[in-house]
Scaffold this active site. Structure first.
Site, mmCIF file in Angstrom:
data_model
loop_
_atom_site.group_PDB
_atom_site.id
_atom_site.type_symbol
_atom_site.label_atom_id
_atom_site.label_comp_id
_atom_site.label_asym_id
_atom_site.label_seq_id
_atom_site.Cartn_x
_atom_site.Cartn_y
_atom_site.Cartn_z
ATOM 1 N N ARG A 90 0.940 -1.128 0.090
ATOM 2 C CA ARG A 90 0.309 -0.021 0.050
ATOM 3 C C ARG A 90 0.937 1.241 -0.061
ATOM 4 O O ARG A 90 1.803 1.408 0.813
ATOM 5 C CB ARG A 90 -0.694 0.140 1.340
ATOM 6 N N HIS A 179 -7.287 7.995 -0.191
ATOM 7 C CA HIS A 179 -8.084 6.683 0.001
ATOM 8 C C HIS A 179 -8.619 6.125 -1.180
ATOM 9 O O HIS A 179 -9.828 5.953 -1.405
ATOM 10 C CB HIS A 179 -9.251 7.257 0.860
#
Ligand code: ADP
Length: 402
Positions: A90, A179
């Site tokens: 990530r 996000h």
């Protein structure tokens, strides 16, 4: 394919081991206190959590501890590390360099280094996480999945700020959003429920400690509330979100704040915590509101009013709305915030089923919370960023092997 998903923070490294053939999570955990001493917590369903204090002076050692744990005959779940076919990372900020997930190579790592200016707290740990995996698992392909990538489809008039163009050219100051992996997941699930992607107009509200709202048309982001950094947009736990920019030099002058102190103030001392003077956590504020605390109520009212305004403006930007989605800690669990944000929205065709909304908390399933006669369906969709990372990684590495 067995894919290890890694989320490297400054002093922690969270992980999940997926079997992407059925999207199951084999094990997950967290290496904490990296650089201080080191502690691993390892979880597998049907077993007690395994916790151990083991030295981790850097991220490479953390990856070694993690591999030793995964392959341990006592507490592990794989025979040896060759079973891990790929690693997915990530990555918080990919600047304007990355609009999709990428296989790690020298060029990709060089571009990631350039993103350090945009996300100084995260990029270093990400690079250490990648180095740690390269050292501990040489030859295992690694893929980077960027939180900013899904937002790269915004048109220029949505991502450009009305500042002089040279500042954008010199420093890359523009809206990047955040996000993105979560918005992509819940928008994808919503398109699946609607039965189509082309022609859909969806608003996704990722509301947690950090919050962002996106307008997703035809499966592609056309606008999002977070900006150059994750400080922009709606009020958050401790972040102020969008404020009149003139407030910044005003407070700096009056309080004698340096730029760094001002940044810390806006990131850590504002938002729900700053307004209420109580807590950044909606659970605490909910209790305080029930006990009649006016400032807790004000803090929550600001947030719900801002969510409502974003829904209105993004509906205008898309000239319609086919579905509204709530996700993340607040979006999935705080029914009173969803109710207030959707109250008096019949002009927009939004009406919640009060009873279903009130009991939709802590569930792992997708729930439709709108009333039967609501023109726009409203859903709670639990987010799953790790699954997106695992699937992107498996797809890229699988294609490479063909
Ligand atoms: P982060 O952005 O750090 O990942 P989360 O998505 O966990 O944060 O969101 C944190 C917010 O969500 C807090 O305000 C908290 O009150 C709320 N929240 C999280 N989990 C729950 C829960 N189980 N019940 C009620 N509220 C929750």
């Amino acid at each position: 394919m067995k894919v290890l998903v890694v989320n490297a923070g400054s002093s922690s490294l969270k992980y999940q081991l997926f079997d992407t053939s059925d999207n199951s999570v084999i094990a997950k955990g967290n290496c904490e206190r990296i650089g201080i001493d080191g502690r691993i917590t390892h979880k597998m369903s049907g077993r007690d959590d395994y916790k151990a204090d083991l030295p981790m002076y850097n991220h490479t050692e953390a990856v070694k501890v993690l591999i030793a744990t995964l392959t341990s005959p006592e507490v592990g779940c794989i025979a040896d590390m060759s079973e891990i076919e790929a690693v997915g990372h990530r990555i918080v900020h990919g600047g304007a360099y990355f609009s999709q997930s990428m296989l790690v190579n020298d060029d990709v790592v060089a571009k990631l280094r350039l993103c350090n200016d945009f996300a100084p707290l995260h990029t270093g740990p990400h690079l250490m996480g990648i180095d740690g995996c390269t050292e501990a698992m040489p030859g295992t392909p690694q893929v980077l999945v960027f939180d900013t990538a899904f937002h790269q489809t915004m048109p220029d008039y949505a991502w450009m700020y009305p500042i002089s163009y040279d500042m954008y050219e010199k420093y890359g100051i523009r809206r990047y959003g955040a996000h993105g992996t979560s918005h992509r997941y819940v928008a994808g699930e919503m398109c699946r429920i609607l039965g189509r992607t082309e022609g859909t107009k969806i608003i996704t509200c990722h509301l947690g400690n950090g919050s962002s709202i996106s307008a997703v048309k035809d499966g592609r982001v056309i606008d999002t509330s977070m900006g150059f950094t994750p400080l922009d947009g709606v009020e958050m736990g401790t972040r102020c979100g969008s404020i009149d920019p003139a407030i910044v030099p005003f407070i700096m002058e009056r309080e004698g704040f340096t730029p760094q102190r001002m940044s810390e103030y806006m990131n850590k001392e504002c938002g729900l915590a700053g307004v209420s003077g109580l807590s950044s956590d909606c659970r605490d504020l909910d209790d305080a509101v029930k006990a009649g605390n006016e400032r807790a109520k004000l803090a929550v009212d600001i947030l719900t009013y801002q969510i409502k305004k974003y829904i209105g403006s993004y509906t205008a930007a898309m000239n319609g709305l086919d579905a509204l989605v709530f996700t993340a800690g607040i979006g999935e669990n705080r029914d009173e915030i969803r109710a207030a944000a959707c109250a008096d929205m019949d002009f927009f065709g939004i009406k919640l089923d009060a009873e279903i909304n009130a009991k939709t908390r802590l569930q792992s399933d997708i729930v439709k919370i709108s009333a039967a006669d609501s023109k726009v369906p409203v859903y709670v969709i639990p987010t799953n960023e790790e699954l997106v990372i695992a699937n992107d990684t498996a797809a890229i590495v699988g294609a490479m092997k063909k």
